[in-house]
Write a protein that holds these residues in place. Structure first.
Motif, short mmCIF file in Angstrom:
data_model
loop_
_atom_site.label_atom_id
_atom_site.label_comp_id
_atom_site.label_asym_id
_atom_site.label_seq_id
_atom_site.Cartn_x
_atom_site.Cartn_y
_atom_site.Cartn_z
N UNK A 188 33.90 52.60 48.41
CA UNK A 188 34.18 51.74 49.57
C UNK A 188 35.69 51.47 49.70
N UNK A 189 36.31 51.70 50.73
CA UNK A 189 37.59 51.83 51.06
C UNK A 189 38.72 52.18 50.07
N UNK A 190 38.13 53.21 49.23
CA UNK A 190 39.14 53.78 48.30
C UNK A 190 40.30 54.47 48.77
N UNK A 191 41.29 54.12 48.10
CA UNK A 191 42.71 54.54 48.46
C UNK A 191 43.45 54.70 47.23
N UNK A 192 44.12 56.05 47.22
CA UNK A 192 45.38 56.45 46.25
C UNK A 192 46.52 56.71 47.11
N UNK A 193 47.72 56.24 46.79
CA UNK A 193 48.90 56.42 47.44
C UNK A 193 49.91 57.20 46.52
N UNK A 194 50.39 58.27 46.86
CA UNK A 194 51.19 58.86 46.06
C UNK A 194 52.79 58.70 46.35
N UNK A 195 52.83 58.74 47.76
CA UNK A 195 54.17 58.12 48.53
C UNK A 195 53.97 57.97 49.68
N UNK A 196 54.99 57.81 50.60
CA UNK A 196 54.55 57.33 51.96
C UNK A 196 54.11 58.44 52.83
N UNK A 218 39.02 60.11 40.53
CA UNK A 218 38.77 58.51 40.40
C UNK A 218 37.28 58.12 40.30
N UNK A 219 36.47 58.73 40.65
CA UNK A 219 34.99 58.55 40.28
C UNK A 219 34.82 58.66 38.88
N UNK A 220 35.54 59.39 38.20
CA UNK A 220 35.35 59.68 36.90
C UNK A 220 36.36 58.77 36.02
N UNK A 221 37.16 57.76 36.81
CA UNK A 221 37.99 56.86 36.03
C UNK A 221 39.00 57.45 35.33
N UNK A 244 36.78 50.11 45.87
CA UNK A 244 35.70 50.07 44.93
C UNK A 244 34.89 51.27 44.67
N UNK A 245 34.52 51.68 43.60
CA UNK A 245 33.60 52.83 43.01
C UNK A 245 32.56 52.18 42.29
N UNK A 246 31.27 52.56 42.80
CA UNK A 246 30.21 52.10 41.72
C UNK A 246 29.48 53.68 41.41
N UNK A 257 25.71 54.27 39.94
CA UNK A 257 24.46 53.83 39.59
C UNK A 257 24.64 52.23 39.44
N UNK A 258 25.19 51.65 40.44
CA UNK A 258 25.76 50.28 40.36
C UNK A 258 26.59 49.60 39.47
N UNK A 259 27.13 50.65 38.57
CA UNK A 259 28.08 50.11 37.90
C UNK A 259 29.31 50.16 38.36
N UNK A 260 30.29 49.19 38.31
CA UNK A 260 31.52 49.33 38.69
C UNK A 260 32.21 49.98 37.96
N UNK A 261 33.09 51.29 38.47
CA UNK A 261 33.78 52.21 37.59
C UNK A 261 35.11 51.50 37.07
N UNK A 262 35.66 50.59 37.68
CA UNK A 262 36.77 49.96 37.19
C UNK A 262 36.60 48.70 36.01
N UNK A 263 35.38 48.16 36.15
CA UNK A 263 35.28 47.31 35.11
C UNK A 263 34.25 47.49 33.92
N UNK A 264 33.48 48.63 34.07
CA UNK A 264 32.57 48.96 33.06
C UNK A 264 33.34 49.40 31.90
N UNK A 265 32.78 49.01 30.85
CA UNK A 265 33.37 49.57 29.36
C UNK A 265 33.40 51.01 29.20
N UNK A 266 34.41 51.40 28.54
CA UNK A 266 34.52 52.89 28.30
C UNK A 266 33.32 53.81 27.69
#
Length: 251
Positions: A5-13, A46-49, A57-59, A61-70
């Motif tokens: 959802x609205x995932x963005x990665x910016x390397x430069x302008x 990014x999906x694989x963190x 935000x990336x989920x 199986x309903x697990x938030x990739x950013x906040x789920x423990x390794x």
């Protein structure tokens, strides 16, 4: 399901990925395709963190990739990158055994050994399991890495260009193995592919990426069209519906 959802990665302008909003259904093979530099591998990592996103935000199986423990994430997602730098004085069996680390923490038990053998057999590596990696051909080594990832027994498997450095025959063999893994083990496999025709032949869904954004998403028959592929690859493409399925021919 994998949801971005609205995932963005910016390397430069001048270089940025996204914003990307996408739903990848559970089950089967989804192929990420597109020209070089389109952002396919960036999205996968990014999906694989393995790469942090700048926003969104990336989920999985309903697990938030950013906040789920390794340790929990390692039981949900497994990922194989293009760059594999394992010490070559490992045997095939030792390499595949690394896939059990999230469960065994390095102390393999009888069940782990049984699972390791299952995937060695599945990838036709039984006769090679005591060989060292530097004694294998490129195709054999690639199968060993895929066996390691499958041995992690996650529902979601991410593979970044697993056909790299493989000839046509070994590429076909690899895609058949992945197709079987998706069906027999119920895995959801997301794979970055360089060749659109392998995606058309073996994937259940194709996600076409261009300029860091999703250009098209759908079944092979929905995406494999002259106008769509010509636009994505910036070159005239004709899609032929032949006896072996859809085939893209570049002009």
């Amino acid at each position: 399901m994998i949801t971005l959802t609205n995932v963005r990665k910016e390397y430069n302008s001048d270089v940025a990925i996204g914003p990307v909003t996408l739903e990848i259904p559970s089950g089967g093979i989804t192929a990420l395709v597109g020209p070089n530099g389109a952002g396919k591998s960036t999205l996968l990592t990014m999906v694989g963190r393995l790469l942090a996103m700048d926003s969104g935000e990336i989920t999985v199986a309903q697990h938030d990739v950013s906040s789920t423990s390794s340790k929990d994430l390692a039981k949900i997602i497994s990922i194989l990158r293009q760059e594999n730098h394992f010490v070559t004085k490992l045997t095939v069996r030792q390499l595949v055994g690394f896939g059990r680390f999230p469960y065994s923490k390095g102390r393999l038990n009888a069940e782990d050994e049984q699972i390791i053998s299952r995937y060695i057999d599945f990838l036709n590596l039984t006769d090679l399991e005591n060989r060292y990696l530097d004694q294998l051909s490129g195709g054999q080594r690639q199968r060993a890495y895929v066996a390691m990832v499958l041995c992690q027994e996650t529902d979601y498997v991410l593979l970044d260009e697993p056909l790299n450095n493989l000839d046509i025959a070994h590429s076909v063999e690899m895609m058949k193995h992945l197709q079987s893994a998706a069906r027999e083990f119920g895995r959801t496999i997301i794979v970055v592919l360089h060749d659109i025709n392998f995606a058309a032949r073996y994937a259940d869904y194709i996600c076409a990426v261009k300029g860091g954004k999703i250009a098209e998403f759908g079944t092979p028959r929905e995406v494999m069209r002259d106008d769509i592929l010509t636009e994505i690859f910036n070159t005239p493409v004709q899609v032929i519906d032949g006896p072996n399925g859809l085939l893209a021919v570049y002009h």
